[in-house]
Structure formats: C-alpha cells, structure tokens
Design a protein around this motif. Sequence first.
Motif, PDB file in Angstrom:
ATOM      1  N   GLU A  34       0.839  -1.202   0.000  1.00 61.37           N
ATOM      2  CA  GLU A  34       0.000   0.000   0.000  1.00 61.37           C
ATOM      3  C   GLU A  34       0.874   1.252   0.000  1.00 61.37           C
ATOM      4  O   GLU A  34       2.001   1.236   0.492  1.00 61.37           O
ATOM      5  CB  GLU A  34      -0.889   0.054   1.242  1.00 61.37           C
ATOM      6  N   CYS A  78      -2.610   0.441  -4.075  1.00 57.01           N
ATOM      7  CA  CYS A  78      -2.175  -0.892  -3.640  1.00 57.01           C
ATOM      8  C   CYS A  78      -1.675  -1.638  -4.865  1.00 57.01           C
ATOM      9  O   CYS A  78      -2.447  -1.888  -5.800  1.00 57.01           O
ATOM     10  CB  CYS A  78      -3.335  -1.622  -2.994  1.00 57.01           C
ATOM     11  N   TRP A 129     -10.152  -3.385   0.790  1.00 54.69           N
ATOM     12  CA  TRP A 129      -9.514  -2.454   1.722  1.00 54.69           C
ATOM     13  C   TRP A 129     -10.165  -2.643   3.089  1.00 54.69           C
ATOM     14  O   TRP A 129     -11.399  -2.733   3.205  1.00 54.69           O
ATOM     15  CB  TRP A 129      -9.697  -1.012   1.280  1.00 54.69           C
ATOM     16  N   ARG A 177      -9.446  -1.504   7.529  1.00 51.43           N
ATOM     17  CA  ARG A 177      -8.732  -0.549   8.373  1.00 51.43           C
ATOM     18  C   ARG A 177      -8.794  -0.970   9.826  1.00 51.43           C
ATOM     19  O   ARG A 177      -9.685  -1.730  10.229  1.00 51.43           O
ATOM     20  CB  ARG A 177      -9.301   0.859   8.205  1.00 51.43           C
ATOM     21  N   ILE A 202     -13.659   2.736  -4.499  1.00 55.15           N
ATOM     22  CA  ILE A 202     -12.633   1.741  -4.810  1.00 55.15           C
ATOM     23  C   ILE A 202     -12.636   1.512  -6.316  1.00 55.15           C
ATOM     24  O   ILE A 202     -13.693   1.482  -6.950  1.00 55.15           O
ATOM     25  CB  ILE A 202     -12.880   0.424  -4.030  1.00 55.15           C
ATOM     26  N   LEU A 242      -8.067   3.409  -3.528  1.00 55.20           N
ATOM     27  CA  LEU A 242      -9.155   3.808  -2.648  1.00 55.20           C
ATOM     28  C   LEU A 242      -9.131   5.338  -2.591  1.00 55.20           C
ATOM     29  O   LEU A 242      -8.236   5.922  -1.963  1.00 55.20           O
ATOM     30  CB  LEU A 242      -9.017   3.225  -1.254  1.00 55.20           C
ATOM     31  N   TYR A 281      -4.712   1.576   7.130  1.00 53.59           N
ATOM     32  CA  TYR A 281      -5.492   0.986   6.047  1.00 53.59           C
ATOM     33  C   TYR A 281      -4.698  -0.139   5.397  1.00 53.59           C
ATOM     34  O   TYR A 281      -3.523   0.044   5.025  1.00 53.59           O
ATOM     35  CB  TYR A 281      -5.860   2.053   5.017  1.00 53.59           C
ATOM     36  N   CYS A 317      -4.614  -3.251   2.425  1.00 54.96           N
ATOM     37  CA  CYS A 317      -5.108  -3.801   1.174  1.00 54.96           C
ATOM     38  C   CYS A 317      -4.912  -5.313   1.220  1.00 54.96           C
ATOM     39  O   CYS A 317      -3.931  -5.799   1.803  1.00 54.96           O
ATOM     40  CB  CYS A 317      -4.302  -3.199   0.031  1.00 54.96           C
TER      41      CYS A 317
END
Length: 124
Positions: free
Chosen positions: A6, A22, A36, A38, A70, A81, A94, A96
């Motif tokens: 990422e 990503c 994605w 988080r 996305i 994203l 975050y 990926c």
Amino acid sequence: QVQVVESGGGLVQTGGSLRLSCAASGRTFSNSAMGWFRQTPGKEREYVATIDWSGGATYYADPVKGRFTISRENAKNTVYLQMSSLKPEDTAVYYCAAGRFGSASPFQRDYDYWGQGTQVTVSS
C-alpha cells in the motif's frame, strides 16, 4: 510469492481527500477480488470496501458509503481507494488485501494476502 504493497497514506484535515494505492504482484491480479480494510488501536480490523476481479462490482461499508471509491487497473496490477470528505473517525491504518476468489467479499477470511498497511490520520 505474492506481495501486496500500500501507499498514499498521510495526514489530512477534516473534509480533505486522499487516494491510497495498492500494488499486487506474484499472482494473476486480474483473477482476484481486492479489498480495503482498516484498523485503529484497540479495535479489530474492519472492512472498508471491496471490488471484484473485473472492477464491475464494488461494495462499501456503511460508514464510508458516498465518500470513498474503490477502483482498479488490472493492466497496472493496482487497486485504489479514493477517500473524500474525510472525518477524524476515518483515522486508521489501512490495509489492502488480495482475495482468494474473483467475487468481491467483505469477509477477511476470503483474503489470503495482506499488505503491511498505510497510516491515514485525519485532524480535526
């Protein structure tokens, strides 16, 4: 060896925008859904958005609907994203992830390769 990396995190003010990228390698990227997720300290990692292998189907968690988008470019083995109207509660690391299958999924069990994460901080 599959790698997922990422980039694009950083510090932004409330209401601002950021685009995360990503890059995936080591697998036929275009066959896999991408997602994605988080995580904030003390909380479990949560789903943010997912996209199917073709880019034709996208889904979002309720807290980000209408603000995050996305997308993917299979020719570049990259998923994005785009985050807009950011809020302090969007502050998180975050991640990926590359999916086991081609269909989009909000479930972490359906992803088998994960990046190291990128920090997004939204100041109030």
